[in-house]
Design an enzyme around this catalytic site. Structure first.
Site, PDB file in Angstrom:
ATOM      1  N   CYS A   1      99.976  48.411  80.692  1.00  0.00           N
ATOM      2  CA  CYS A   1      98.730  48.137  79.958  1.00  0.00           C
ATOM      3  C   CYS A   1      98.559  49.142  78.824  1.00  0.00           C
ATOM      4  O   CYS A   1      98.606  50.349  79.055  1.00  0.00           O
ATOM      5  CB  CYS A   1      97.548  48.215  80.909  1.00  0.00           C
ATOM      6  SG  CYS A   1      95.958  48.228  80.066  1.00  0.00           S
TER       7      CYS A   1
ATOM      8  N   CYS B   1      95.280  51.441  79.553  1.00  0.00           N
ATOM      9  CA  CYS B   1      95.147  52.350  80.692  1.00  0.00           C
ATOM     10  C   CYS B   1      95.370  53.806  80.257  1.00  0.00           C
ATOM     11  O   CYS B   1      96.130  54.072  79.320  1.00  0.00           O
ATOM     12  CB  CYS B   1      96.150  51.975  81.790  1.00  0.00           C
ATOM     13  SG  CYS B   1      95.519  50.758  82.968  1.00  0.00           S
TER      14      CYS B   1
ATOM     15  N   HIS C   1      91.667  49.771  85.493  1.00  0.00           N
ATOM     16  CA  HIS C   1      92.180  48.511  84.945  1.00  0.00           C
ATOM     17  C   HIS C   1      91.564  47.276  85.619  1.00  0.00           C
ATOM     18  O   HIS C   1      91.482  46.203  85.008  1.00  0.00           O
ATOM     19  CB  HIS C   1      93.704  48.504  85.133  1.00  0.00           C
ATOM     20  CG  HIS C   1      94.412  47.349  84.501  1.00  0.00           C
ATOM     21  ND1 HIS C   1      94.776  47.342  83.174  1.00  0.00           N
ATOM     22  CD2 HIS C   1      94.825  46.160  85.018  1.00  0.00           C
ATOM     23  CE1 HIS C   1      95.382  46.189  82.899  1.00  0.00           C
ATOM     24  NE2 HIS C   1      95.428  45.459  83.996  1.00  0.00           N
TER      25      HIS C   1
ATOM     26  N   ASN D   1      85.597  40.030  74.136  1.00  0.00           N
ATOM     27  CA  ASN D   1      86.305  38.815  74.532  1.00  0.00           C
ATOM     28  C   ASN D   1      86.784  39.037  75.942  1.00  0.00           C
ATOM     29  O   ASN D   1      87.546  39.969  76.188  1.00  0.00           O
ATOM     30  CB  ASN D   1      87.543  38.580  73.660  1.00  0.00           C
ATOM     31  CG  ASN D   1      87.181  38.125  72.281  1.00  0.00           C
ATOM     32  OD1 ASN D   1      86.177  37.451  72.079  1.00  0.00           O
ATOM     33  ND2 ASN D   1      87.992  38.501  71.316  1.00  0.00           N
TER      34      ASN D   1
ATOM     35  N   SER E   1      93.355  39.828  74.964  1.00  0.00           N
ATOM     36  CA  SER E   1      94.780  40.105  75.094  1.00  0.00           C
ATOM     37  C   SER E   1      95.089  40.869  76.376  1.00  0.00           C
ATOM     38  O   SER E   1      96.243  41.054  76.711  1.00  0.00           O
ATOM     39  CB  SER E   1      95.240  40.905  73.880  1.00  0.00           C
ATOM     40  OG  SER E   1      94.444  42.063  73.746  1.00  0.00           O
TER      41      SER E   1
ATOM     42  N   HIS F   1      92.096  44.663  80.998  1.00  0.00           N
ATOM     43  CA  HIS F   1      91.463  45.991  81.084  1.00  0.00           C
ATOM     44  C   HIS F   1      90.079  45.916  80.426  1.00  0.00           C
ATOM     45  O   HIS F   1      89.953  45.392  79.324  1.00  0.00           O
ATOM     46  CB  HIS F   1      92.345  47.030  80.378  1.00  0.00           C
ATOM     47  CG  HIS F   1      91.970  48.430  80.732  1.00  0.00           C
ATOM     48  ND1 HIS F   1      92.754  49.234  81.509  1.00  0.00           N
ATOM     49  CD2 HIS F   1      90.861  49.146  80.447  1.00  0.00           C
ATOM     50  CE1 HIS F   1      92.153  50.404  81.675  1.00  0.00           C
ATOM     51  NE2 HIS F   1      90.995  50.361  81.039  1.00  0.00           N
TER      52      HIS F   1
ATOM     53  N   HIS G   1      87.264  46.163  78.157  1.00  0.00           N
ATOM     54  CA  HIS G   1      87.151  46.734  76.810  1.00  0.00           C
ATOM     55  C   HIS G   1      86.380  45.806  75.891  1.00  0.00           C
ATOM     56  O   HIS G   1      86.177  44.622  76.206  1.00  0.00           O
ATOM     57  CB  HIS G   1      88.545  46.965  76.216  1.00  0.00           C
ATOM     58  CG  HIS G   1      89.280  45.695  75.897  1.00  0.00           C
ATOM     59  ND1 HIS G   1      89.889  44.925  76.871  1.00  0.00           N
ATOM     60  CD2 HIS G   1      89.498  45.036  74.731  1.00  0.00           C
ATOM     61  CE1 HIS G   1      90.445  43.870  76.314  1.00  0.00           C
ATOM     62  NE2 HIS G   1      90.224  43.895  75.007  1.00  0.00           N
TER      63      HIS G   1
ATOM     64  N   GLN H   1      85.465  45.219  71.374  1.00  0.00           N
ATOM     65  CA  GLN H   1      85.871  45.587  70.018  1.00  0.00           C
ATOM     66  C   GLN H   1      84.642  45.865  69.169  1.00  0.00           C
ATOM     67  O   GLN H   1      83.554  45.339  69.434  1.00  0.00           O
ATOM     68  CB  GLN H   1      86.674  44.466  69.383  1.00  0.00           C
ATOM     69  CG  GLN H   1      87.993  44.170  70.081  1.00  0.00           C
ATOM     70  CD  GLN H   1      88.896  43.309  69.198  1.00  0.00           C
ATOM     71  OE1 GLN H   1      89.069  43.553  68.012  1.00  0.00           O
ATOM     72  NE2 GLN H   1      89.462  42.284  69.792  1.00  0.00           N
TER      73      GLN H   1
HETATM   74  P1  H2U Z   1      91.159  41.753  72.563  1.00  0.00           P
HETATM   75  O1  H2U Z   1      91.574  41.794  73.994  1.00  0.00           O
HETATM   76  O2  H2U Z   1      89.714  41.324  72.382  1.00  0.00           O
HETATM   77  O3  H2U Z   1      92.142  40.991  71.722  1.00  0.00           O
HETATM   78  O4  H2U Z   1      91.174  43.278  72.029  1.00  0.00           O
HETATM   79  C1  H2U Z   1      92.298  44.121  72.121  1.00  0.00           C
HETATM   80  C2  H2U Z   1      92.586  44.748  70.779  1.00  0.00           C
HETATM   81  O5  H2U Z   1      93.492  45.816  70.996  1.00  0.00           O
HETATM   82  C3  H2U Z   1      93.233  43.813  69.775  1.00  0.00           C
HETATM   83  O6  H2U Z   1      92.354  43.634  68.679  1.00  0.00           O
HETATM   84  C4  H2U Z   1      94.296  45.967  69.853  1.00  0.00           C
HETATM   85  C5  H2U Z   1      94.509  44.550  69.357  1.00  0.00           C
HETATM   86  O7  H2U Z   1      94.683  44.555  67.955  1.00  0.00           O
HETATM   87  N1  H2U Z   1      95.514  46.697  70.213  1.00  0.00           N
HETATM   88  C6  H2U Z   1      95.713  47.964  69.716  1.00  0.00           C
HETATM   89  O8  H2U Z   1      94.901  48.454  68.930  1.00  0.00           O
HETATM   90  N2  H2U Z   1      96.819  48.681  70.108  1.00  0.00           N
HETATM   91  C7  H2U Z   1      97.781  48.212  70.945  1.00  0.00           C
HETATM   92  O9  H2U Z   1      98.725  48.909  71.276  1.00  0.00           O
HETATM   93  C8  H2U Z   1      97.706  46.812  71.431  1.00  0.00           C
HETATM   94  C9  H2U Z   1      96.468  46.052  71.102  1.00  0.00           C
HETATM   95 ZN    ZN Z   2      94.706  48.946  81.884  1.00  0.00          ZN
END
Ligand code: H2U
Ligand code: ZN
Length: 355
Positions: free
Chosen positions: A51, A54, A115, A155, A163, A166, A168, A170
């Protein structure tokens, strides 16, 4: 208002977005096929070595997360906005091909090092820590003269494009006020000019009196499936007092906000016994240098699920080309959410994902 007339197709107006939604309640008179699927979407592990959120793990571009213990905030490694992107060259462009400079910042905020947690499973004191972090982020970004709006959003779930499970959210801070909050600003302003009162304060009064669309509440917040809801279990979290942003919240309001987020997300998870997917976002006062006495803090939850943990609503066909439509009425969605336990289903018998 005749109850029976509302059992036939009709349209309802959303005064915030200035849009209509078609309601077709008779379609739900067909047999209910809402099977409750087994629990899904929860992470089994408290730490995932793969992850990128994490503690201690590596992210894109070789950045390594600290061993954080509460919240953790970093600049998005794939930011949609950059603080110093140049203005597009538009001098020789036809008027119809319009473009503007859009600078800004994108950040990711991890709610918790664990996580496996979600807002529905986190302790209220830890959610309060998230509310404090949102407040600090809003204040800092809103204080930047090149930023005019700060959008905090979560999201949740793969179905909504998240994505990573975990916990989180934005934060995107933009040079212009984006369309949704810009429309809401217009609506709140013109309502105030016309009525001498706040659209959402007046709406809150109606919903508190009627109770039919109320999902849950505490001293400072009311959660309703709004009259104009588009998504089956869409909710609107309204501050009971007329405040514009987290920056104006009292200590009590911040604690109450953490409580209402937990209450709402628990009910969502309990509905289909799943880790309920959604997009949630805070709508706060734009920071564009204008005075915004009309703004009333609120949060929108837009969840896609319709009948079960796997059956989602699609906004296609007439909805893409005409207007949004829904089958179950906001009143019946509110009734179902209201009737659910305020205790997370995995914790009711002392077992499950939250252990
Ligand atoms: P979402 O799960 O809402 O997509 O948010 C995760 C964000 O994390 C996503 O916008 C960022 C992605 O660009 N990200 C990073 O900044 N660094 C990483 O190593 C992977 C994902
Ligand atoms: Zn995690």
């Amino acid at each position: 208002m005749s109850q029976s007339a509302f059992q036939f197709p009709h349209r309802r107006y959303n005064p915030l977005r200035r849009q209509w939604v078609l309601i077709s309640p008779h379609r739900t008179q067909r047999p209910w096929q809402g099977e409750v699927n087994p629990s899904s979407g929860f992470s089994e592990v408290h730490y995932d070595p793969a992850c990128y959120l994490c503690p201690g793990n590596e992210r894109a571009g070789g950045h390594r997360n600290p061993h954080y213990e509460n919240v953790f905030i970093f600049d998005n490694d794939y930011a949609a906005l950059l603080p110093d992107s140049p203005a597009p060259e538009t001098e020789d462009m036809p008027e119809l091909l319009r473009a503007e400079q859009e600078r800004g910042r994108c950040r990711v905020l991890c709610f918790h090092p664990d996580h496996s947690l979600t807002l529905a499973l986190m302790q209220e004191k830890d959610i309060r820590g998230v509310v404090d972090a949102w407040t600090e982020q809003y204040k800092e970004l809103a204080g930047n003269p090149s930023i005019r709006y700060v959008q905090i959003f979560e999201n949740r779930g793969a179905m909504m494009g998240a994505s990573n499970p975990h916990p989180h959210c934005q934060i995107w801070a933009t040079e212009h006020v984006p369309d949704e909050p810009a429309t809401e600003t217009e609506s709140l302003r013109s309502y105030q000019a016309e009525h001498g009162s706040c659209l959402l304060c007046d709406y809150l009064k109606i919903e508190s009196e009627k109770q039919t669309r109320v999902v849950c509440e505490n001293d400072e917040f009311l959660v309703v499936v709004p009259w104009w809801a588009v998504w089956p279990f869409e909710t609107l979290v309204l501050a009971k007092k007329h405040v514009g942003s987290l920056a104006e919240f009292t200590d009590r309001q911040k604690t109450a906000f953490a409580n209402i987020l937990k209450q709402t997300t628990i009910r969502y998870d309990n509905l289909f016994q799943t880790s309920f997917p959604y997009t949630m976002g805070l709508h706060q006062t734009p920071c564009d240098g204008e005075s915004h006495g009309e703004w009333h803090f609120h949060a929108h939850y837009y969840p896609p699920l319709l009948r079960s943990a796997t059956v989602r609503k699609f906004m296609v066909g007439f909805e893409m080309l005409g207007m949004p439509q829904r089958d179950i009425t906001p009143e019946s969605a509110a009734e179902r959410l209201r009737a659910l336990s305020g205790v997370h289903f995995t914790q009711e018998h002392g077992s499950g994902a939250a252990d």
